[in-house]
Design a protein around this motif. Structure first.
Motif, PDB file in Angstrom:
ATOM      1  N   TYR A  14      39.571  34.887  35.398  1.00 37.00           N
ATOM      2  CA  TYR A  14      39.243  34.028  34.262  1.00 37.00           C
ATOM      3  C   TYR A  14      37.929  34.444  33.605  1.00 37.00           C
ATOM      4  CZ  TYR A  14      43.007  31.472  36.386  1.00 37.00           C
ATOM      5  OH  TYR A  14      44.215  31.150  36.916  1.00 37.00           O
ATOM      6  N   SER A  17      38.761  37.512  31.687  1.00 38.05           N
ATOM      7  CA  SER A  17      39.512  37.108  30.505  1.00 38.05           C
ATOM      8  C   SER A  17      38.567  36.642  29.399  1.00 38.05           C
ATOM      9  CB  SER A  17      40.493  35.991  30.869  1.00 38.05           C
ATOM     10  OG  SER A  17      41.198  35.554  29.748  1.00 38.05           O
ATOM     11  N   SER A  18      37.593  35.848  29.755  1.00 41.75           N
ATOM     12  CA  SER A  18      36.618  35.366  28.772  1.00 41.75           C
ATOM     13  C   SER A  18      35.819  36.512  28.171  1.00 41.75           C
ATOM     14  CB  SER A  18      35.669  34.351  29.411  1.00 41.75           C
ATOM     15  OG  SER A  18      36.360  33.196  29.780  1.00 41.75           O
ATOM     16  N   ASN A  21      38.034  38.487  25.845  1.00 42.60           N
ATOM     17  CA  ASN A  21      38.275  37.702  24.636  1.00 42.60           C
ATOM     18  C   ASN A  21      37.086  37.776  23.672  1.00 42.60           C
ATOM     19  OD1 ASN A  21      39.859  35.977  23.009  1.00 42.60           O
ATOM     20  ND2 ASN A  21      38.788  34.197  23.798  1.00 42.60           N
ATOM     21  N   ARG A  36      38.156  45.668  30.872  1.00 48.30           N
ATOM     22  CA  ARG A  36      39.435  45.761  31.591  1.00 48.30           C
ATOM     23  C   ARG A  36      39.383  46.852  32.667  1.00 48.30           C
ATOM     24  NH1 ARG A  36      44.924  48.417  29.929  1.00 48.30           N
ATOM     25  NH2 ARG A  36      46.307  47.441  31.422  1.00 48.30           N
ATOM     26  N   PRO A  46      45.188  41.857  36.257  1.00 48.87           N
ATOM     27  CA  PRO A  46      45.230  41.114  35.001  1.00 48.87           C
ATOM     28  C   PRO A  46      46.358  40.093  35.004  1.00 48.87           C
ATOM     29  CG  PRO A  46      46.109  43.324  34.699  1.00 48.87           C
ATOM     30  CD  PRO A  46      45.569  43.255  36.099  1.00 48.87           C
ATOM     31  N   GLY A  49      47.348  36.142  30.270  1.00 53.93           N
ATOM     32  CA  GLY A  49      46.333  35.835  29.268  1.00 53.93           C
ATOM     33  C   GLY A  49      45.557  37.061  28.838  1.00 53.93           C
ATOM     34  N   ILE A  50      45.185  37.895  29.780  1.00 55.81           N
ATOM     35  CA  ILE A  50      44.439  39.116  29.464  1.00 55.81           C
ATOM     36  C   ILE A  50      45.293  40.054  28.622  1.00 55.81           C
ATOM     37  CG2 ILE A  50      43.469  41.225  30.467  1.00 55.81           C
ATOM     38  CD1 ILE A  50      42.239  39.389  32.633  1.00 55.81           C
TER      39      ILE A  50
END
Length: 83
Positions: A14, A17-18, A21, A36, A46, A49-50
């Motif tokens: 998470y 992911s943030s 993003n 990544r 991953p 969402g990613i």
């Protein structure tokens, strides 16, 4: 992110992911891909969402061939796309 590494901490999926993003939203796809790569290096798998965030980044950049390749990679990793 560098502070995590300096302290020997492994961010969660998470957190990654943030970070990805933030890079995509600011138009920094290269930075998102670096995060990544670091995520994979840390052994963090991953999630959908990613992949979705990265797909959006490639689409916004007009790189549909890379978006398609990423979608194929997602399926190969047995991560089901959102419908």
């Amino acid at each position: 992110f560098q502070q995590f590494e300096q302290e020997g901490l492994v961010p969660s999926v998470y957190t990654f992911s943030s970070l990805i993003n933030v890079h995509v939203r600011s138009g920094d796809l290269s930075g998102a891909l670096k995060v990544r790569k670091a995520m994979r290096k840390q052994g963090v798998r991953p999630n959908v969402g990613i992949f979705t965030i990265l797909l959006r980044g490639y689409s916004q950049a007009g790189n549909m061939s890379r978006a398609r390749a990423l979608l194929d990679e997602m399926v190969a990793e047995d991560i089901r796309p959102d419908t």
